[in-house]
Each structure stands twice: as structure tokens, then as C-alpha cells.
Scaffold this motif. Structure first.
Motif, PDB file in Angstrom:
ATOM      1  N   ILE A 451       5.901  40.340  60.383  1.00  0.00           N
ATOM      2  CA  ILE A 451       5.274  41.168  59.353  1.00  0.00           C
ATOM      3  C   ILE A 451       4.544  40.296  58.335  1.00  0.00           C
ATOM      4  O   ILE A 451       3.433  40.609  57.884  1.00  0.00           O
ATOM      5  N   LEU A 452       5.152  39.147  57.985  1.00  0.00           N
ATOM      6  CA  LEU A 452       4.520  38.247  57.026  1.00  0.00           C
ATOM      7  C   LEU A 452       3.186  37.732  57.564  1.00  0.00           C
ATOM      8  O   LEU A 452       2.196  37.647  56.818  1.00  0.00           O
ATOM      9  N   ASN A 453       3.133  37.400  58.856  1.00  0.00           N
ATOM     10  CA  ASN A 453       1.870  36.946  59.450  1.00  0.00           C
ATOM     11  C   ASN A 453       0.782  37.999  59.293  1.00  0.00           C
ATOM     12  O   ASN A 453      -0.365  37.688  58.944  1.00  0.00           O
ATOM     13  N   LEU A 454       1.132  39.263  59.537  1.00  0.00           N
ATOM     14  CA  LEU A 454       0.138  40.338  59.445  1.00  0.00           C
ATOM     15  C   LEU A 454      -0.331  40.557  58.005  1.00  0.00           C
ATOM     16  O   LEU A 454      -1.525  40.758  57.752  1.00  0.00           O
ATOM     17  N   VAL A 455       0.599  40.500  57.060  1.00  0.00           N
ATOM     18  CA  VAL A 455       0.234  40.726  55.657  1.00  0.00           C
ATOM     19  C   VAL A 455      -0.648  39.587  55.139  1.00  0.00           C
ATOM     20  O   VAL A 455      -1.663  39.825  54.456  1.00  0.00           O
ATOM     21  N   VAL A 456      -0.289  38.349  55.460  1.00  0.00           N
ATOM     22  CA  VAL A 456      -1.096  37.200  55.012  1.00  0.00           C
ATOM     23  C   VAL A 456      -2.498  37.273  55.626  1.00  0.00           C
ATOM     24  O   VAL A 456      -3.503  37.024  54.944  1.00  0.00           O
ATOM     25  N   ALA A 461      -8.300  38.658  55.100  1.00  0.00           N
ATOM     26  CA  ALA A 461      -9.398  39.429  55.696  1.00  0.00           C
ATOM     27  C   ALA A 461     -10.213  40.190  54.657  1.00  0.00           C
ATOM     28  O   ALA A 461     -11.360  40.567  54.922  1.00  0.00           O
ATOM     29  N   THR A 462      -9.644  40.421  53.470  1.00  0.00           N
ATOM     30  CA  THR A 462     -10.375  41.185  52.449  1.00  0.00           C
ATOM     31  C   THR A 462     -11.316  40.317  51.623  1.00  0.00           C
ATOM     32  O   THR A 462     -11.973  40.822  50.697  1.00  0.00           O
ATOM     33  N   GLU A 463     -11.396  39.024  51.947  1.00  0.00           N
ATOM     34  CA  GLU A 463     -12.260  38.127  51.189  1.00  0.00           C
ATOM     35  C   GLU A 463     -13.708  38.624  51.216  1.00  0.00           C
ATOM     36  O   GLU A 463     -14.228  39.016  52.254  1.00  0.00           O
ATOM     37  N   GLY A 464     -14.344  38.617  50.076  1.00  0.00           N
ATOM     38  CA  GLY A 464     -15.729  39.059  49.977  1.00  0.00           C
ATOM     39  C   GLY A 464     -15.886  40.494  49.530  1.00  0.00           C
ATOM     40  O   GLY A 464     -17.003  40.932  49.195  1.00  0.00           O
ATOM     41  N   LYS A 465     -14.783  41.259  49.502  1.00  0.00           N
ATOM     42  CA  LYS A 465     -14.829  42.647  49.065  1.00  0.00           C
ATOM     43  C   LYS A 465     -14.657  42.723  47.537  1.00  0.00           C
ATOM     44  O   LYS A 465     -13.896  41.942  46.942  1.00  0.00           O
ATOM     45  N   THR A 466     -15.363  43.678  46.912  1.00  0.00           N
ATOM     46  CA  THR A 466     -15.235  43.844  45.458  1.00  0.00           C
ATOM     47  C   THR A 466     -13.835  44.310  45.100  1.00  0.00           C
ATOM     48  O   THR A 466     -13.188  43.762  44.188  1.00  0.00           O
ATOM     49  N   GLU A 467     -13.359  45.315  45.789  1.00  0.00           N
ATOM     50  CA  GLU A 467     -11.992  45.806  45.584  1.00  0.00           C
ATOM     51  C   GLU A 467     -11.193  45.489  46.838  1.00  0.00           C
ATOM     52  O   GLU A 467     -11.451  46.034  47.912  1.00  0.00           O
ATOM     53  N   ARG A 468     -10.222  44.597  46.727  1.00  0.00           N
ATOM     54  CA  ARG A 468      -9.470  44.111  47.879  1.00  0.00           C
ATOM     55  C   ARG A 468      -8.102  44.793  47.914  1.00  0.00           C
ATOM     56  O   ARG A 468      -7.296  44.635  46.992  1.00  0.00           O
ATOM     57  N   VAL A 490      -0.028  47.598  58.897  1.00  0.00           N
ATOM     58  CA  VAL A 490      -0.614  46.767  57.839  1.00  0.00           C
ATOM     59  C   VAL A 490      -2.123  46.992  57.917  1.00  0.00           C
ATOM     60  O   VAL A 490      -2.764  46.624  58.899  1.00  0.00           O
ATOM     61  N   GLU A 491      -2.673  47.593  56.877  1.00  0.00           N
ATOM     62  CA  GLU A 491      -4.083  47.992  56.872  1.00  0.00           C
ATOM     63  C   GLU A 491      -4.821  47.265  55.760  1.00  0.00           C
ATOM     64  O   GLU A 491      -4.325  47.140  54.632  1.00  0.00           O
ATOM     65  N   ASP A 492      -6.014  46.757  56.072  1.00  0.00           N
ATOM     66  CA  ASP A 492      -6.842  46.107  55.056  1.00  0.00           C
ATOM     67  C   ASP A 492      -8.219  46.757  55.026  1.00  0.00           C
ATOM     68  O   ASP A 492      -8.608  47.460  55.972  1.00  0.00           O
TER      69      ASP A 492
END
Length: 574
Positions: A451-456, A461-468, A490-492
Motif C-alpha cells: 500500500i505504501l508503494n502505491l501511495v508514494v 504522479a500528481t507532480e505538475g498539477k495545480t491541485e494535487r 489508491v487514486e490520484d
């Protein structure tokens, strides 16, 4: 030992030894024969070995089980059968030969090459090779096979030889099958295959067999005959008795009998592979009744030449396949070392940078520089620890260390660790734990890591988004009284993944993070979940984000985790 060998698909060349009793085949890691691909059901089939033989049975799998191209429900296995399960094609190899037949020390003692003086002047009665013209008007006389144990026609012998050489990737098994066919076809007493050493060109015994299992007979072969067969590339039919009176009173011939032998070359596409030798002992009393009667004929000689040629081609193909497989394995090892070396170099650079800051802080007695440098060292240490644990996890099969676990606590512990990185990158973690949840019998440490691998990964993966934003959900559904199906998502809202890359992201050392990633996180996570009998699935839309779902079927009682418990096989599983 009977084996299943993967000849096509993932892990080609892998071997699964078979044992007496029941062995299960499937994607579930608790299966004795674990085939890890999405087209194999969790409990796909089983192999049962009893006194009556070895039987393969399909367990109502989603994609079915095929043997030699036909879908089966239950099928007795025979040597050389090809089995299709999921993405793999496997070949069934029956139990190996008597250990003495291919044991190196035994062979060296039981086969000897001697001079004609020691042997007693072998005489070449007939010779032939593959280039001899075929007499199309000749009719094969079946009476020459009257001493054959099975009285098979030469065409059947050739057909069965062709099947034998096309269905095995093991040279010892190939030679055993060839010699067994010869023993069925002609009444020889002893047979031996000698292969040329690739380094020095010398002949060495590779397989031998006596018709009488308890016989300790030593096969003695004329060096002159062997040299002639190798140099001229012709097969010869020989006898150590001449048709004159000098042999009629020989005490040694009366005691041991007269030896007739056939020795043929084994020539492949690229050169000489070895020789095939058979012999028989004709007792002197039998010979005296009909001096013209011989056990071996020119028909036997021609047929053995053809069999030797087919066997040589198969040996060359097998040797080439094994060399190719070894080269691929070495290439994979080299690629793995290169990937790891690159990542370790980056980790060491971070460690060196942190150590330099600590050293400079100590020189100038600046506490803040020491703190900054030590912080870098701590992060680098964490990366080293993570890399080592990932390598240990991916390198071997393991059974989960199951215990009663509250999955809410595992997720909460993961978020407390990931929150440090999330806060630094200004990522919002959304988590609404369910009010009630039964305990699941699972490996808490392994699941925590997955689970930690997926969350990290989701945070990165949200890098570059205004609202992450990263959202974690935990749901459950009762499947049976003693089992519950849990789903952890785990959703991003990151950039998403192209559907064409879905398979690639689960490959070792494939990373979308560049130098920041090892390419081990997702393969390790998938392996941990599948060891629990679950699965890891991904859905993604480019530009909108990605969702990873852990499907985790867990027993609710310790009895449900017994290794002997039957595995479930719902019809919807693939």
C-alpha cells in the motif's frame, strides 16, 4: 524424475519437478506449480500421480486447458505431451532413465574403447551412409524383424523416432527414448551413444543400456571401427568372427559367443555429433547350427544410420536452444546489474552529498548545516533500505505470514509515513475509513509495504498539477462465511498512464520517474498481493489520473489459511 518444462511464454526454460500425489497448477501462490499470468486461473488445474500413471485435470478454469492442441477436462499424460495453460506452453517429460544409464562415473567404467589386438580383429561385413542411393524397386522384407520384440514396421519406427526427437529439450531423455525404440525394433543386447566433446573432439559415453537390467556387461568398442566411422562418416556392420575354421575351436568364442555390432555416425547440419553403437552376443552353439545366420542385416544398418542422423539434428537443436537460453539469462543478469548499478550510484551520490554537508558543518561548527546534511543521509538510508527490501521480495517466492489484522490501522500507518512527503509536495491525502470492518488474516508487513508503494507513487504522479490530490478508499464485501473480499484503492489526479503501457509498468526496472525510481515498486506490490491470492489492477485516463485497486480475498479465521485448504475458483476469474 517427471517434470513440466516451460517451452513457450513467460519464464521459458523453467522446470517444475513432479512428485507422487496431487499438485495444483494456478495463479494462486499457494499452488505447488505457480504460473503467474492473467490468463491462468487462480486454481487452474491439477496433476495427480498414482500407481496408474500421471493425470492432468482442468478445474473449470476460465480459459481452459489444452493438451496437444485439444481442450481437455481430464487427460492421462504421456511423455512429450504439450500442455497449454494461460500464456505458457509446457512439455511433460516422463520420469528419467535408470540413474546408472547416464551417470558420468558409471558410463566411464562401463564403456571402453580398445585396440583390435585386445578385441580380437573385428571384421566389417557391410557399410553404408546417408548419401547411398535408394533402390526404389526394392521391397522391404518384414522377415528380418522376426527377432524384434514388437515386430514394428520401419515406417512406424521412423515415425516414433521423429516424435521422440521433436518433443524433448533434454538430451539425456532424448537419448533414452532413442535407445528404447531401438531395443523395441531389434534384438540387440547392448546399446550406447557416444558424443564428441566440444572442446577436444574426443568421444565420451553419454548414454548406455543393457537389455538385461541387472547385467554388468562392459561394452567394448574397437578404436579402429570408431575412427573409421568418424573419418569416413559411414555406418558399419561388424563381427569379431570370420567365416573359416580358425574360429571353430576357439575356447574364448565358445565361452563368450560371437559379437555382432553396428556402429553409425551421428552427423547433424554442422558436423559430427557422435556415434550410435549396438551389439549382440550370438552363442557359439547357436552359430554352429546355422553359420550363415546373422542377427543384424543391412536393413538394420540403414535404419540406424537414419535414426542416428535424426538424433544428431535434435541434439544440435537442443544444444543451440540451451546456449540461447543461457545467453538470454546472462543478458538479463547483465541488464539487471546495470540497472541496479545506476540506481545505487545515484543513492551513493546523495549519501556523499549529505556526508559532505555534515563534514562542512562540523568544520564551521554550524548546527543547521549538520542538520541539513543528516536529513539527506537519513533519506538516502531510507532509499537503500527500500531497495534492499524490494530485491529480497522480488527474488524469491514466499508464503505470507498471516495474522488477524485491522486493515484500517495498516492504511493509517501508511498515511502517517507518506504524509511527510505529501506535505513537502503540497499534496492532499483524502482518507475516510469505514466504521466497521472485520479483521483479515493477512501478512501485515507485506501489505503495509504494498500500500505504501502505491501511495508514494500516487503522490509523485500528481507532480505538475495545480491541485494535487490522492484519495485512499477501503471497502469490503462478504464472499462466504469464512472469507471476505477487501478492496483497497489508491487514486490520484495526475497525468495518467497510456493503456498501452499497462503491462510495461509491472515489468522489473521499468520506471516513469527517471533517476528517482528503481522500477521495482509496482512489481513488488503485485507480487505481494498475488502471494495473498489477490490481484492488482489499474485504470487510468490520460490527463485525469490513475486508480490502482488491490483485490484482496482474505480468510476470516486461521483455519482458512491452512496450506491444505482447497483454493476457490470462481468462474469469473481469469
Amino acid at each position: 524424475m517427471a517434470t513440466l518444462v516451460v517451452i513457450r511464454g513467460p519464464d521459458a526454460g523453467s522446470t517444475f519437478p513432479l512428485r507422487f500425489g496431487l499438485q495444483r497448477i494456478g495463479r494462486d501462490p499457494r499452488c505447488e506449480i505457480h504460473l503467474d499470468d492473467t490468463e491462468t486461473s487462480r486454481s487452474h488445474a491439477h496433476i495427480f500421480w498414482d500407481r496408474d500413471g500421471i493425470t492432468l485435470k482442468d478445474l473449470n478454469s476460465s480459459n481452459g486447458t489444452q493438451v496437444n492442441g485439444s481442450t481437455i477436462s481430464e487427460h492421462p499424460l504421456r511423455d512429450g505431451d504439450r500442455i497449454r495453460i494461460g500464456k505458457r506452453e509446457l512439455q511433460f517429460n516422463a520420469a528419467g532413465a535408470d540413474p546408472k544409464s547416464s551417470d558420468r562415473k558409471y558410463l566411464d567404467r562401463s564403456v571402453s574403447i580398445v585396440s583390435d589386438e585386445s578385441l580380437g580383429a573385428s571384421q566389417i561385413i557391410s557399410r553404408a551412409d546417408l548419401q547411398d542411393p535408394v533402390d526404389e524397386t526394392a521391397v522391404f522384407d518384414p522377415s528380418i524383424l522376426k527377432r524384434s520384440a514388437t515386430n514394428k514396421s520401419p515406417w512406424e519406427i521412423m515415425y516414433r523416432t521423429s516424435l521422440a526427437v521433436s518433443r524433448t529439450l533434454d538430451i539425456d531423455q532424448l537419448l533414452e527414448q532413442i535407445i528404447d525404440l531401438i531395443f523395441q525394433w531389434v534384438q540387440c543386447d547392448h546399446a550406447c551413444v557416444m558424443l564428441q566433446d566440444q572442446h577436444n573432439g574426443r568421444l565420451r559415453p553419454a548414454y548406455r543400456k543393457n537389455r538385461r537390467p541387472n547385467s554388468n556387461h562392459q561394452i567394448t568398442i574397437s578404436k579402429t571401427i570408431l575412427d573409421y566411422v568418424l573419418k569416413q562418416e559411414e555406418g558399419v556392420l561388424t563381427s569379431n568372427a570370420k567365416d573359416d575354421r580358425r574360429w571353430s575351436s576357439s575356447a574364448s568364442i565358445e565361452a563368450a559367443g560371437i559379437c555382432e555390432a553396428i556402429c553409425v555416425p551421428m552427423r547433424g547440419r554442422y558436423g559430427m555429433v557422435g556415434v550410435l553403437y549396438i551389439d549382440t552376443i550370438v552363442q557359439a552353439t547357436q552359430r554352429s547350427q546355422d553359420p550363415s545366420q546373422r542377427v543384424f542385416t543391412e536393413e538394420h544398418l540403414k535404419m540406424l544410420i537414419t535414426i542416428g542422423h535424426q538424433a544428431a539434428l535434435a541434439i544440435e537443436d537442443t544444444t543451440f536452444y540451451q546456449s540461447t537460453l543461457q545467453a538470454e539469462r546472462l543478458a538479463a543478469v547483465g541488464e539487471t546489474i546495470a540497472m541496479l548499478s545506476h540506481h545505487v550510484k545515484n543513492v551513493l551520490q546523495g549519501l556523499r552529498g549529505g556526508g559532505y554537508m555534515v563534514q562542512e558543518g562540523l568544520k564551521r561548527e554550524e548546527l543547521q548545516a549538520i542538520r541539513d546534511g543528516w536529513s539527506i543521509c537519513e533519506k538516502t538510508h531510507s532509499k537503500i533500505e527500500s531497495l534492499v527490501l524490494d530485491l529480497l521480495t522480488i527474488s524469491k517466492e514466499r508464503q505470507p505470514n498471516r495474522q488477524a489484522v485491522d486493515l484500517r490501522k495498516i492504511v493509517q500507518d501508511v498515511l502517517s509515513i507518506a504524509s511527510v512527503s505529501a506535505n513537502e509536495q503540497q499534496v492532499t491525502l483524502l482518507w475516510n475509513p469505514p466504521d466497521q470492518l472485520p479483521d483479515a488474516w493477512c501478512d501485515a508487513e507485506g501489505l503495509h509495504r504494498a500500500i505504501l508503494n502505491l501511495v508514494v507513487n500516487a503522490i509523485d504522479a500528481t507532480e505538475g498539477k495545480t491541485e494535487r490530490i490522492v484519495t485512499i478508499r477501503l471497502e469490503h464485501q462478504a464472499a462466504k462465511e469464512d472469507r471476505c473480499d477487501f478492496t483497497i484503492t489508491v487514486e490520484d489526479n495526475g497525468a495518467g498512464i497510456d493503456e498501452a503501457d499497462f503491462d510495461r509498468i509491472f515489468s522489473l526496472f521499468e520506471s516513469t520517474k527517471g533517476n528517482r525510481g528503481t522500477g521495482l515498486g509496482l512489481p513488488v506490490t503485485q507480487k505481494i498481493i498475488r502471494e495473498h491470492g489477490g490481484d492488482l489492477r489499474v485504470q487510468s485516463v490520460l490527463g485525469k489520473g490513475t486508480t490502482f485497486s488491490i483485490l484482496l480475498p482474505c480468510p476470516l479465521t486461521p483455519q482458512g489459511v491452512s496450506p491444505a485448504s482447497p483454493l476457490t475458483n470462481p468462474s469469473s476469474e481469469g
